[in-house]
Motif scaffolding. Structure first.
Motif, PDB file in Angstrom:
ATOM      1  N   TYR A  74      32.116  39.619  44.750  1.00 26.42           N
ATOM      2  CA  TYR A  74      33.466  39.446  45.300  1.00 26.42           C
ATOM      3  C   TYR A  74      33.976  38.015  45.077  1.00 26.42           C
ATOM      4  CZ  TYR A  74      37.117  38.755  48.806  1.00 26.42           C
ATOM      5  OH  TYR A  74      38.289  38.427  49.434  1.00 26.42           O
ATOM      6  N   THR A  97      34.888  37.233  41.510  1.00 22.94           N
ATOM      7  CA  THR A  97      36.219  37.712  41.092  1.00 22.94           C
ATOM      8  C   THR A  97      37.304  36.763  41.605  1.00 22.94           C
ATOM      9  OG1 THR A  97      36.601  39.159  43.013  1.00 22.94           O
ATOM     10  CG2 THR A  97      35.488  40.142  41.103  1.00 22.94           C
ATOM     11  N   LYS A  98      37.086  36.174  42.784  1.00 22.59           N
ATOM     12  CA  LYS A  98      38.059  35.207  43.323  1.00 22.59           C
ATOM     13  C   LYS A  98      38.126  33.953  42.450  1.00 22.59           C
ATOM     14  CE  LYS A  98      39.467  37.498  46.632  1.00 22.59           C
ATOM     15  NZ  LYS A  98      40.865  37.848  46.761  1.00 22.59           N
ATOM     16  N   THR A 131      35.608  38.341  36.174  1.00 21.16           N
ATOM     17  CA  THR A 131      35.805  39.732  36.589  1.00 21.16           C
ATOM     18  C   THR A 131      34.937  40.713  35.809  1.00 21.16           C
ATOM     19  OG1 THR A 131      37.635  39.935  35.040  1.00 21.16           O
ATOM     20  CG2 THR A 131      38.191  39.291  37.282  1.00 21.16           C
ATOM     21  N   GLY A 183      36.101  45.056  47.787  1.00 25.49           N
ATOM     22  CA  GLY A 183      36.798  43.839  47.354  1.00 25.49           C
ATOM     23  C   GLY A 183      36.414  43.459  45.932  1.00 25.49           C
ATOM     24  N   HIS A 194      37.983  46.009  43.523  1.00 27.37           N
ATOM     25  CA  HIS A 194      39.424  45.762  43.337  1.00 27.37           C
ATOM     26  C   HIS A 194      39.672  44.529  42.476  1.00 27.37           C
ATOM     27  CE1 HIS A 194      40.769  48.357  47.021  1.00 27.37           C
ATOM     28  NE2 HIS A 194      40.072  49.012  46.124  1.00 27.37           N
ATOM     29  N   GLY A 195      38.708  43.594  42.511  1.00 24.38           N
ATOM     30  CA  GLY A 195      38.845  42.394  41.686  1.00 24.38           C
ATOM     31  C   GLY A 195      38.415  42.613  40.241  1.00 24.38           C
TER      32      GLY A 195
END
Ligand SMILES: Cc1cc2nc3c(=O)[nH]c(=O)nc-3n(C[C@H](O)[C@H](O)[C@H](O)COP(=O)(O)OP(=O)(O)OC[C@H]3O[C@@H](n4cnc5c(N)ncnc54)[C@H](O)[C@@H]3O)c2cc1C
Ligand SMILES: [Zn+2]
Lengths: 405, 82
Positions: A36, A39-40, A44, A180, A183-184
């Motif tokens: 998660y 990805t932030k 990705t 999360g 979705h990333g």
């Protein structure tokens, strides 16, 4: 059947590719949190592989007590930051994680135990963690059901009171990080076991699985109790021993206790869930094992010990008992970073009986490590090299007698 | 009982009578390198499967012996004196 009626899946099954920027082994709280936070940070192209279902390891079996009242100058800031991340995690992940900051009491029944609690209170306060010593009267006010054991062996002399501590719904944390990450852009692949590594000299270039090789720029092992089996695939021995940890839960009762209680002297910790069930845990089994079988012996021990503290549980029935595997490190501190002499590979381990609360900051730190290639300040003392240089962290001093979680 | 261990002296007894003494881990010579000492103190095989380990019959004959145990099932397949 449930899936038929569910509009949005938590994560999307996608075909396994033959290459990713990052492959993460282990879909527990640490593996999924790392995915998660990667990805932030803009990475990705990630696959998280697990040999079982999502959260099948210790993360699914955790009693999920969150706290920051540790004892070392290295441990306290690390766990403090994790607790901070947990405080806003429901909003950040848009998922009700049911974090209940009920507060916690670490009980001291001997002079030396109380001395240890005092040291912790001092260090905690210096490092910005809300924690202080209270006496028997205040303890009784906070927990009327408690037996102070006045005039008995091991009387309760004092407690370390840590108001921001609490418990969280462990499965929800795992799922929400998984969702999360998905979705990333990260992919989650349950039932995909890593059986070996692809290597180019000292460099790890991917993993081997029963469905074929998967190439990777970087591989992270987040396999907790199985970390030694991953290291063995690289021909390395690490300072980890896998011990089973058991816990059990009673039938639901009316709310009667709203603090988590822990006693190192009595080898037991206990709290009541929102459903009314009483969760009871203690120390690890006294021998290493990869078996998930619970034992009658530990159930008897936990029952006997919790009754010393809460005699009102005398007639209450135990509903379930379970076991998870814990990657115990010699100094009860995490081991995060590369392994000696191997490139393209990181490990996050040493989570023992205490690592659920470290999920957010552990994942964030490993993501930063992978992206920058530099050790984040917060975890610079947790490298494997400390066992060579003798700079151990000694979180063990906080819990001389089991009951650390 | 969680599992049984056949003590070479007393026969099969419950595991709670015994104390685990670690996987077999020979002590290096005094002249060994510091890396060998690091291995001795900290690095462990922690095998998932058959492992040879020390056990002590604490509430029995009070003797140390070696046992081969499958750590995935806790089945002890062999015990012997060192
Ligand atoms: C009974 C119990 C109570 C606990 N209570 C607390 C508590 O109150 N507070 C706290 O902070 N901590 C607690 N802990 C500890 C905490 O649960 C763990 O430290 C934490 O969940 C570890 O998370 P993880 O993601 O590192 O590992 P895990 O959740 O164990 O995940 C590792 C994953 O790796 C997978 N894996 C292993 N080998 C392979 C392979 N070869 N290929 C692919 N996948 C593989 C496994 O299937 C597993 O899903 C408790 C633990 C237990 C067992
Ligand atoms: Zn014997």
């Amino acid at each position: 059947m449930m899936q038929l009626f569910r509009k949005d899946r938590m994560w999307t099954p996608r075909p396994l590719k033959s290459r990713y920027d990052v492959v993460i082994i282990g879909a527990g709280v640490h593996g999924l949190a790392t995915a998660y936070y990667l990805t932030k940070l803009g990475i990705t192209d990630i696959a998280v592989l697990d040999k079982s279902y999502i959260g099948a390891g210790a993360s699914a079996r955790s009693t999920a007590i969150l706290r920051a009242n540790y004892i070392t100058a290295e441990g306290i800031p690390f766990f403090r930051e994790s607790l901070k991340l947990y405080e806003t995690l429901s909003q950040d992940l848009d998922f009700n994680l049911m974090f209940d900051q009920m507060g916690r009491l670490d009980l001291g029944h001997t002079d030396s135990a109380v001395y240890g609690l005092r040291v912790r209170a001092e260090f905690n306060q210096m490092l910005g963690v809300d924690s202080s010593i209270i006496g028997p009267d205040e303890i009784k006010d906070l927990v009327p059901a408690i037996n102070l054991r006045t005039g008995q062996t091991l009387p309760i002399m004092a407690a370390l009171y840590h108001p921001p501590a609490g418990t969280i719904r462990h499965d929800a944390v795992v799922w929400a990080y998984g969702r999360g990450a998905d979705h990333g852009g990260a992919q989650i692949h349950p039932f995909t076991e890593v059986t070996g590594f692809l290597r180019d000299g000292n460099r790890v270039t991917g993993v081997q699985t029963p469905v074929g090789p998967i190439h990777a720029g970087t591989v992270l092992s987040a396999t907790a109790g199985w970390s030694s089996t991953i290291a063995a695939m690289l021909g390395i021995k690490i300072p980890i021993v896998t011990h089973p940890l058991q816990a059990m839960v009673t039938e639901p009762l009316k709310p009667f206790i709203d603090k988590t209680l822990s006693s190192a002297n009595l080898h037991v910790y206990v709290y009541q869930t929102d459903r009314g069930e009483v969760v009871i845990g203690g120390g690890v089994d006294p021998y290493p094992s990869y078996s998930h079988r619970s034992t009658l012996h530990q159930m008897q021990d936990l029952a006997a010990h919790v009754l010393e503290m809460l005699p009102c549980l005398r007639e209450v029935k135990v509903m379930r008992q379970w076991t998870g595997l814990c990657d115990m490190s010699p100094d009860y501190a995490p081991i995060m970073g590369p392994l000696d002499g191997i490139e393209g590979f990181y490990m996050t381990a040493g989570w023992g009986t205490w690592g659920f609360k470290a999920g957010p900051i552990g994942g964030k730190s490993m993501a930063e490590f992978i992206v920058t290639g530099k050790t984040p300040d917060l975890i610079k003392h947790f490298g494997l090299d400390r066992f060579r240089t003798g700079r151990l962290v000694n979180e063990r001093a906080a819990a001389p007698a089991a009951a650390i979680h | 009982m969680a599992f049984l261990i056949p003590c070479p002296n007393c026969g099969e007894r419950g595991v709670t009578e015994f104390r685990f003494g670690g996987e077999v881990n020979p002590r290096p010579a005094p002249s060994a390198s510091s890396d060998e000492w690091t291995s001795y103190f900290y690095r462990r095989g922690n095998t998932s499967g058959l492992q040879t380990e020390w056990w002590y019959h604490r509430y029995g004959c009070r003797k140390w012996f070696l046992a081969k145990r499958d750590t995935t099932t806790n089945q002890v397949t062999e015990t012997r004196w060192p």
